[in-house]
Motif scaffolding. Structure first.
Motif, PDB file in Angstrom:
ATOM      1  N   PHE A 211      30.923  36.572 -86.543  1.00 23.92           N
ATOM      2  CA  PHE A 211      31.035  35.619 -85.437  1.00 23.92           C
ATOM      3  C   PHE A 211      31.186  34.203 -85.973  1.00 23.92           C
ATOM      4  O   PHE A 211      32.019  33.428 -85.486  1.00 23.92           O
ATOM      5  N   MET A 212      30.399  33.866 -86.988  1.00 20.09           N
ATOM      6  CA  MET A 212      30.500  32.543 -87.610  1.00 20.09           C
ATOM      7  C   MET A 212      31.882  32.347 -88.241  1.00 20.09           C
ATOM      8  O   MET A 212      32.510  31.290 -88.087  1.00 20.09           O
ATOM      9  N   ALA A 213      32.371  33.393 -88.938  1.00 23.53           N
ATOM     10  CA  ALA A 213      33.685  33.284 -89.571  1.00 23.53           C
ATOM     11  C   ALA A 213      34.788  33.094 -88.534  1.00 23.53           C
ATOM     12  O   ALA A 213      35.728  32.326 -88.751  1.00 23.53           O
ATOM     13  N   THR A 214      34.661  33.780 -87.403  1.00 22.04           N
ATOM     14  CA  THR A 214      35.661  33.619 -86.341  1.00 22.04           C
ATOM     15  C   THR A 214      35.652  32.205 -85.785  1.00 22.04           C
ATOM     16  O   THR A 214      36.709  31.604 -85.550  1.00 22.04           O
ATOM     17  N   ARG A 215      34.434  31.675 -85.568  1.00 20.62           N
ATOM     18  CA  ARG A 215      34.340  30.308 -85.059  1.00 20.62           C
ATOM     19  C   ARG A 215      34.910  29.310 -86.062  1.00 20.62           C
ATOM     20  O   ARG A 215      35.632  28.370 -85.685  1.00 20.62           O
ATOM     21  N   VAL A 216      34.598  29.507 -87.338  1.00 18.30           N
ATOM     22  CA  VAL A 216      35.125  28.610 -88.373  1.00 18.30           C
ATOM     23  C   VAL A 216      36.648  28.689 -88.418  1.00 18.30           C
ATOM     24  O   VAL A 216      37.338  27.669 -88.541  1.00 18.30           O
ATOM     25  N   GLN A 217      37.176  29.919 -88.292  1.00 13.14           N
ATOM     26  CA  GLN A 217      38.623  30.084 -88.297  1.00 13.14           C
ATOM     27  C   GLN A 217      39.260  29.355 -87.128  1.00 13.14           C
ATOM     28  O   GLN A 217      40.288  28.685 -87.288  1.00 13.14           O
ATOM     29  N   ARG A 218      38.656  29.468 -85.946  1.00 10.42           N
ATOM     30  CA  ARG A 218      39.201  28.785 -84.780  1.00 10.42           C
ATOM     31  C   ARG A 218      39.146  27.274 -84.948  1.00 10.42           C
ATOM     32  O   ARG A 218      40.107  26.559 -84.602  1.00 10.42           O
ATOM     33  N   VAL A 219      38.024  26.777 -85.482  1.00  7.99           N
ATOM     34  CA  VAL A 219      37.892  25.327 -85.664  1.00  7.99           C
ATOM     35  C   VAL A 219      38.926  24.812 -86.664  1.00  7.99           C
ATOM     36  O   VAL A 219      39.595  23.790 -86.428  1.00  7.99           O
ATOM     37  N   LEU A 220      39.079  25.519 -87.777  1.00 10.19           N
ATOM     38  CA  LEU A 220      40.048  25.072 -88.781  1.00 10.19           C
ATOM     39  C   LEU A 220      41.474  25.148 -88.253  1.00 10.19           C
ATOM     40  O   LEU A 220      42.289  24.245 -88.498  1.00 10.19           O
ATOM     41  N   ASN A 221      41.773  26.234 -87.522  1.00 13.52           N
ATOM     42  CA  ASN A 221      43.121  26.332 -86.942  1.00 13.52           C
ATOM     43  C   ASN A 221      43.354  25.229 -85.920  1.00 13.52           C
ATOM     44  O   ASN A 221      44.454  24.664 -85.844  1.00 13.52           O
ATOM     45  N   ALA A 222      42.311  24.919 -85.130  1.00 13.35           N
ATOM     46  CA  ALA A 222      42.442  23.849 -84.146  1.00 13.35           C
ATOM     47  C   ALA A 222      42.634  22.501 -84.836  1.00 13.35           C
ATOM     48  O   ALA A 222      43.431  21.660 -84.377  1.00 13.35           O
ATOM     49  N   GLN A 223      41.917  22.292 -85.951  1.00 14.71           N
ATOM     50  CA  GLN A 223      42.081  21.037 -86.679  1.00 14.71           C
ATOM     51  C   GLN A 223      43.481  20.916 -87.272  1.00 14.71           C
ATOM     52  O   GLN A 223      44.091  19.843 -87.248  1.00 14.71           O
ATOM     53  N   ARG A 224      43.982  22.031 -87.790  1.00 14.11           N
ATOM     54  CA  ARG A 224      45.331  21.997 -88.335  1.00 14.11           C
ATOM     55  C   ARG A 224      46.358  21.708 -87.243  1.00 14.11           C
ATOM     56  O   ARG A 224      47.281  20.917 -87.428  1.00 14.11           O
ATOM     57  N   GLN A 225      46.162  22.378 -86.096  1.00 14.03           N
ATOM     58  CA  GLN A 225      47.080  22.148 -84.988  1.00 14.03           C
ATOM     59  C   GLN A 225      46.973  20.718 -84.479  1.00 14.03           C
ATOM     60  O   GLN A 225      47.984  20.077 -84.150  1.00 14.03           O
ATOM     61  N   LEU A 226      45.737  20.208 -84.413  1.00  6.38           N
ATOM     62  CA  LEU A 226      45.532  18.833 -83.964  1.00  6.38           C
ATOM     63  C   LEU A 226      46.197  17.848 -84.922  1.00  6.38           C
ATOM     64  O   LEU A 226      46.842  16.880 -84.497  1.00  6.38           O
ATOM     65  N   LEU A 227      46.040  18.096 -86.222  1.00  5.71           N
ATOM     66  CA  LEU A 227      46.664  17.214 -87.207  1.00  5.71           C
ATOM     67  C   LEU A 227      48.183  17.248 -87.071  1.00  5.71           C
ATOM     68  O   LEU A 227      48.858  16.210 -87.133  1.00  5.71           O
ATOM     69  N   HIS A 228      48.712  18.441 -86.844  1.00  7.22           N
ATOM     70  CA  HIS A 228      50.164  18.568 -86.658  1.00  7.22           C
ATOM     71  C   HIS A 228      50.621  17.827 -85.405  1.00  7.22           C
ATOM     72  O   HIS A 228      51.627  17.097 -85.422  1.00  7.22           O
ATOM     73  N   ASP A 229      49.867  17.993 -84.310  1.00  6.76           N
ATOM     74  CA  ASP A 229      50.255  17.338 -83.056  1.00  6.76           C
ATOM     75  C   ASP A 229      50.126  15.824 -83.150  1.00  6.76           C
ATOM     76  O   ASP A 229      50.971  15.082 -82.638  1.00  6.76           O
ATOM     77  N   VAL A 230      49.036  15.357 -83.799  1.00  5.48           N
ATOM     78  CA  VAL A 230      48.846  13.912 -83.940  1.00  5.48           C
ATOM     79  C   VAL A 230      49.982  13.306 -84.758  1.00  5.48           C
ATOM     80  O   VAL A 230      50.548  12.253 -84.408  1.00  5.48           O
ATOM     81  N   SER A 231      50.322  13.975 -85.863  1.00  9.88           N
ATOM     82  CA  SER A 231      51.409  13.442 -86.688  1.00  9.88           C
ATOM     83  C   SER A 231      52.727  13.416 -85.917  1.00  9.88           C
ATOM     84  O   SER A 231      53.531  12.480 -86.060  1.00  9.88           O
ATOM     85  N   HIS A 232      52.926  14.435 -85.077  1.00  8.59           N
ATOM     86  CA  HIS A 232      54.145  14.472 -84.280  1.00  8.59           C
ATOM     87  C   HIS A 232      54.156  13.345 -83.248  1.00  8.59           C
ATOM     88  O   HIS A 232      55.188  12.674 -83.049  1.00  8.59           O
ATOM     89  N   GLU A 233      53.030  13.130 -82.579  1.00  9.66           N
ATOM     90  CA  GLU A 233      52.962  12.079 -81.559  1.00  9.66           C
ATOM     91  C   GLU A 233      53.099  10.694 -82.168  1.00  9.66           C
ATOM     92  O   GLU A 233      53.673   9.783 -81.565  1.00  9.66           O
TER      93      GLU A 233
END
Length: 445
Positions: A211-233
């Motif tokens: 469960f912890m690994a899944t949450r960490v995976q989601r957080v890291l994926n969200a951070q990567r996506q956020l970084l990608h979106d921020v750079s795009h914006e």
């Protein structure tokens, strides 16, 4: 094998060996002491052979007992003595006077003792049956000596300890391997497939780890996506600013127009960075202190008064009704931003010459704010996606051209979540979008 395995293995082995040796030795020396004291055997072996011989003597006489002993299976017949009243063995074997005296003494002290029996033959003669202590005849096997017992206990304890230690340490080794894979970047690594169907605390630990690994995976994926979106914006306004600078350099007569474009793009960048910082603070929990009593009624009226001018300028109105009075302990500015983002979103998408309906009421004894517009609504499959940062729907006039930054609803949802509130969206009957904001810990008058 790890250190924990050997600790468990050695400690369990020594414990089992000591327990087995102590119990076996105690039983063995107890039997030896009884035999030495009484000169006769009183264990289960003696009870067995004496009982069989007594039955043969009782029903078949001396001849029957002789036939039993002669036909006894094995290489040696049991040495059960059949002593008559004269102190002689019925089969002519030598009888120790010491053993005979102790047999009579044991019979008198404990009548009916199964290892010493007095039997009446069919002819009326009475015989005393017992097994001398020095007899090594056949029958149920004696308990092995202490050395053999220790050897058996050693082998059994080593086998049991190895199996038990392996059973305990195997999931821990799997947990260590999976944690190493996670540290190396394999975010799909999980423990549960290796543990299997165990139903104990270690399997619960594995499930919690997954469960912890899944949450960490989601957080890291969200951070990567956020970084990608921020750079795009950020890239788009920066590109337009560079273009304006190039125009100003090449066409001096358009410097004023270029400066105006640079100013507008700077304002957009400032707005975007402010929203990104707000979202980051909400997700990290920074700035959750400084709570105060906030009147939801007063806050809504203040927001409606501010955004009402914008709505009227665009030919839209706001209809507000409060059925209750509600207060909440929280941060006024965060709540204001959450309410304002949802209300502005409704005003933006409602149809021209229509009204945005806002109602403060109570549902399930909880204060609830209902905000409905009369716009195109949101496709049902998109309702859950609009809370993701930088996710944008096409505008109602041109579905191919998105509007806004896609941060308003994300900020509103996280701000309300910090105040034990929920924000739900649904398509209203008759068209339009219905936003429902509900608080769990607000007081209602």
């Amino acid at each position: 094998m790890g250190r924990l395995f050997w600790k468990l293995f050695i400690s369990l082995s020594l414990t089992l060996i000591l327990i087995g040796a102590a119990i076996g030795g105690a039983v063995y020396f107890h039997d030896q002491r009884q035999q030495n004291e009484e000169g006769i055997q009183r264990d289960r072996r003696a009870e067995f052979v004496v009982g069989l011989t007594a039955n043969a003597l009782r029903h078949g006489g001396v001849a029957g007992a002789r036939d039993l002993l002669v036909e006894w299976p094995g290489q040696r017949a049991p040495g059960v003595l059949i002593v008559d009243a004269a102190g002689q063995d019925a089969l002519g074997r030598p009888v120790s006077h010491v053993a005979l005296a102790k047999a009579f003494k044991a019979l008198e002290r404990s009548r009916g003792k199964r290892s010493v029996k007095e039997v009446t033959a069919p002819d009326g003669s009475r015989y005393l049956l017992f097994l001398p202590a020095d007899s090594a005849s056949a029958g149920p096997p004696r308990m092995p000596p202490p050395s053999v017992q220790i050897l058996i206990a050693l082998l059994a304890s080593l086998l049991f300890s190895a199996i038990f230690a392996t059973y305990l340490t195997r999931p821990i080794r799997h947990l260590r391997k999976v944690s190493t894979r996670l540290a190396e970047g394999d975010l799909d690594a999980r423990v549960t497939p290796f543990i299997g169907s165990r139903n104990d605390e270690l399997s619960d630990l594995g499930k919690d780890f997954d469960f912890m690994a899944t949450r960490v995976q989601r957080v890291l994926n969200a951070q990567r996506q956020l970084l990608h979106d921020v750079s795009h914006e950020l890239r788009s306004p920066v590109a337009r600013m560079r273009l304006a600078v190039g125009i100003a350099q090449q066409q001096p007569d358009k410097v004023a127009m270029a400066l105006g474009r640079i100013e507008r793009e700077t304002e957009r960048l400032d707005e975007l960075l402010g929203q990104i910082l707000t979202l980051a603070r909400l997700e990290s929990g920074i700035g959750n202190d400084g709570k105060e009593k906030v009147s939801i009624n007063d806050l809504l009226e203040e927001i409606i008064q501010d955004v009402g001018f914008e709505a009227q300028a665009n030919g839209r109105t706001i209809e507000y009704r409060a059925d209750i009075k509600a207060e909440i302990d929280g941060q006024r500015e965060l709540l204001r931003r959450a309410f304002e983002n949802v209300i502005r979103n409704a005003i933006k998408y409602t149809a021209d010459a229509s009204a945005v309906e806002i109602r403060l009421t109570s549902e399930s004894h909880k204060p609830t704010i209902l905000i409905r517009d009369h716009g195109p609504g949101i496709p049902d499959e998109e309702l859950g996606k609009v809370f993701q940062p930088f996710y944008r729907l096409p505008s109602e006039n041109d579905r191919s051209q998105p509007s806004g930054y896609g941060l308003g609803l994300a900020i509103a949802q996280r701000a309300l979540s910090n105040h034990a509130g929920t924000l739900k969206l649904s398509n209203a009957a008759g068209g339009g979008l219905l936003a429902s904001i509900q608080f769990d810990n607000a007081s209602v008058d």
